[in-house]
Design a protein around this motif. Structure first.
Motif, mmCIF file in Angstrom:
data_model
loop_
_atom_site.group_PDB
_atom_site.id
_atom_site.type_symbol
_atom_site.label_atom_id
_atom_site.label_comp_id
_atom_site.label_asym_id
_atom_site.label_seq_id
_atom_site.Cartn_x
_atom_site.Cartn_y
_atom_site.Cartn_z
ATOM 1 N N ALA A 385 -3.112 5.728 5.228
ATOM 2 C CA ALA A 385 -2.870 7.141 4.927
ATOM 3 C C ALA A 385 -3.917 7.709 3.975
ATOM 4 O O ALA A 385 -4.455 8.797 4.196
ATOM 5 C CB ALA A 385 -1.475 7.318 4.347
ATOM 6 N N ARG A 386 -4.240 6.967 2.918
ATOM 7 C CA ARG A 386 -5.204 7.483 1.952
ATOM 8 C C ARG A 386 -6.621 7.452 2.507
ATOM 9 O O ARG A 386 -7.424 8.342 2.241
ATOM 10 C CB ARG A 386 -5.098 6.696 0.647
ATOM 11 N N GLU A 387 -6.931 6.428 3.290
ATOM 12 C CA GLU A 387 -8.249 6.368 3.929
ATOM 13 C C GLU A 387 -8.433 7.556 4.868
ATOM 14 O O GLU A 387 -9.540 8.087 5.021
ATOM 15 C CB GLU A 387 -8.398 5.060 4.697
ATOM 16 N N ALA A 388 -7.339 7.960 5.497
ATOM 17 C CA ALA A 388 -7.394 9.111 6.401
ATOM 18 C C ALA A 388 -7.347 10.432 5.652
ATOM 19 O O ALA A 388 -7.459 11.498 6.265
ATOM 20 C CB ALA A 388 -6.233 9.049 7.390
ATOM 21 N N GLY A 389 -7.182 10.369 4.329
ATOM 22 C CA GLY A 389 -7.106 11.592 3.545
ATOM 23 C C GLY A 389 -5.866 12.406 3.831
ATOM 24 O O GLY A 389 -5.831 13.615 3.572
ATOM 25 N N GLY A 390 -4.838 11.754 4.379
ATOM 26 C CA GLY A 390 -3.615 12.470 4.712
ATOM 27 C C GLY A 390 -3.777 13.407 5.882
ATOM 28 O O GLY A 390 -2.909 14.256 6.120
ATOM 29 N N ASP A 391 -4.856 13.271 6.652
ATOM 30 C CA ASP A 391 -5.115 14.158 7.781
ATOM 31 C C ASP A 391 -4.622 13.524 9.076
ATOM 32 O O ASP A 391 -4.965 12.379 9.393
ATOM 33 C CB ASP A 391 -6.613 14.440 7.890
ATOM 34 N N ALA A 392 -3.818 14.278 9.840
ATOM 35 C CA ALA A 392 -3.189 13.726 11.037
ATOM 36 C C ALA A 392 -4.208 13.261 12.074
ATOM 37 O O ALA A 392 -4.060 12.179 12.661
ATOM 38 C CB ALA A 392 -2.251 14.769 11.648
ATOM 39 N N ASN A 393 -5.246 14.037 12.325
ATOM 40 C CA ASN A 393 -6.207 13.671 13.355
ATOM 41 C C ASN A 393 -7.057 12.474 12.946
ATOM 42 O O ASN A 393 -7.406 11.647 13.789
ATOM 43 C CB ASN A 393 -7.086 14.876 13.694
ATOM 44 N N ARG A 394 -7.392 12.367 11.664
ATOM 45 C CA ARG A 394 -8.126 11.184 11.213
ATOM 46 C C ARG A 394 -7.227 9.951 11.290
ATOM 47 O O ARG A 394 -7.683 8.867 11.675
ATOM 48 C CB ARG A 394 -8.657 11.399 9.801
ATOM 49 N N ALA A 395 -5.967 10.098 10.937
ATOM 50 C CA ALA A 395 -5.028 8.978 11.061
ATOM 51 C C ALA A 395 -4.899 8.542 12.520
ATOM 52 O O ALA A 395 -4.807 7.348 12.826
ATOM 53 C CB ALA A 395 -3.663 9.364 10.494
#
Length: 466
Positions: A385-395
């Motif tokens: 989650a933190r690696e994705a910056g809390g962004d849905a599309n990056r997750a």
């Protein structure tokens, strides 16, 4: 003459087609079902013996009318109708459609999207087990085939479909062991008053159905886990409003928390979106005439989950907007807009009475599966989650959550809650998963085979109606 494409033949699509035909247009209607009617008025196969009153209850006459009127338009060749066909991709002025005969490209000048909605699902540990379904799937099986999907059934979730399906299954002779509602009774009573002000008879009918369920209905429950193995479901563990633990034996569980607007085609068509805190989901923006862009109109539950009556009204209003833009009508839209506003007030109060269980989802144990298609657990999503910056599309790109067969229809909202809880953000701040083609799974063979009917799909209006 303008070419108008309607996607969806539920109440919204049918009413839009009727209004356009009455004005002298001959739209093309594409629908994924074999017979028109949508989910609420889904029709069984030809020769099915269960009567309409059994299938649709108090809505039987309305269902018969819509079916009859649409069938008449098809028989009179006033519309071109493509059943069992799915729009896989949308581009400027063109839709790629896959049906039984293969793929075809439909050109259009105006597009009315009446794509409907899907169940809104909240994961529960064990929901990936065989024998676990959505409420909508259980209702489809009952309406379309006359079967219950289990011998001893538990229904869980919240919203009007929970009560309606319980009554329908019992009326059909099925054993419903428990109806488990996560919504507190206090909120149901408080917001039920607003529902009654907006639509008193509908609210009263729902209350009567609820009372008929007796002691098998439980409010303010917490769902803990579903037990079972590869052979199927065995039991559901839950806690009542006082925190007492219960285990209900069953061989089938159906779940659902009201509806989630199916917005993939609206996204592909270029609509803008906004987060709705009332409906707890991303919804497309549209103006007072239901326009979502130049020549794009959104009707039915695919834009706002307002139910069958709201879908009919929005279908008529979307068609009227289309006719206004084509300078084929000067009818006043105000009566439709006022009626639709009452439907939205009712739906908003209902969503508050039967809320999305955000805290239950945020507190899921690490082992719980969030994305059933790809087998992504809450632990895996929290870890990145933190690696994705809390962004849905990056997750999504890092974990594959939302990349499976459902394209995020069932996991996106729950995944957003997990990301938000882990990063200290709101679900709105995580963003929404961007839609992409194909909108539904399709085989390579279907995509490559050209539909021989393509050159004959446009219906020209009769000479005396030009």
């Amino acid at each position: 003459m303008s070419r108008v494409l309607i996607i969806g033949a539920g109440p919204a699509g049918i009413c839009a087609a009727q209004a356009l035909v009455a004005a002298g247009l001959s739209p093309v209607v594409v629908d994924s079902a074999a017979r028109a009617g949508g989910q609420i008025y889904r029709r069984p196969p030809e020769g099915f013996t269960r009567p309409a009153t059994t299938l649709y209850g108090s809505e039987a006459e309305k269902a018969r009318r819509l079916h009859r009127d649409f069938d008449a338009l098809v028989a009179q060749k006033k519309i071109a109708y493509l059943p069992s066909s799915t729009v896989m991709a949308l581009g400027p002025g063109a839709a790629e459609v896959v049906g039984p005969e293969g793929r075809c490209t439909l050109k259009f000048d105006r597009l009315i999207l009446a794509s409907g909605a899907t169940d809104r699902l909240a994961p529960v540990p064990g929901w990936e087990l065989p024998g676990t379904y959505s409420l909508g799937a259980a209702q489809i099986a009952l309406k379309a085939q006359g079967v219950a999907l289990g011998r001893k059934i538990v229904l869980a979730g919240s919203g009007p479909l929970l009560t309606l399906l319980a009554c329908q299954l019992r009326h059909a002779g099925a054993e419903v062991a428990a109806i488990l509602d996560t919504a507190p009774m206090s909120g149901q009573i408080r917001h039920g008053l607003a529902m009654a002000c907006a639509r008193p008879w509908v609210t009263l009918r729902g209350l009567r159905m609820r009372l008929s369920l007796g002691q098998s209905y439980h409010a303010a429950v917490s769902l803990e886990r579903i037990d079972g193995d590869s052979g199927g479901v065995r039991a559901l563990h839950w806690r009542d409003g006082r925190g007492r633990a219960h285990v209900t034996a069953c061989d089938m569980v159906a779940m659902g928390w009201h509806l989630r607007a199916d917005t993939i085609l609206a996204d592909l068509a270029g609509a803008s979106f906004e987060w709705s805190s009332d409906f707890a989901q991303w919804l497309p923006k549209r103006d007072a005439m239901l326009r979502a862009g130049q020549g794009i109109y959104l009707a039915g539950d695919g834009a706002r989950p307002l139910g069958a009556d709201g879908a009919e009204l929005s279908g008529r209003l979307a068609a009227l907007a289309c006719l206004h833009d084509l300078e084929l009508s000067q009818d006043d839209p105000a009566p439709l807009q006022r009626a639709l506003a009452r439907m939205e007030a009712f739906a908003t109060a209902m969503s508050r009475a039967f809320p999305w269980p955000a805290e239950q989802v945020r507190g899921l144990p690490d082992r719980a599966v969030i994305c059933r298609c790809e087998g992504i657990t809450a632990r895996a999503l929290r870890a990145l989650a933190r690696e994705a910056g809390g962004d849905a599309n990056r997750a999504k790109s890092l974990s594959r959550v939302g990349m499976g067969r459902c394209q995020g229809r069932y996991c996106q909202l729950a995944g957003a809650e997990i990301l938000a809880a882990t990063t200290g953000r709101s679900p709105a701040q995580t963003g929404r998963l961007r839609a992409q083609s194909p909108a539904r799974p399709v085989t390579v063979g279907q995509w490559l085979r050209r539909d021989p009917r393509q050159d004959h799909l446009t219906v020209e209006p009769d000479e005396d109606r030009r």
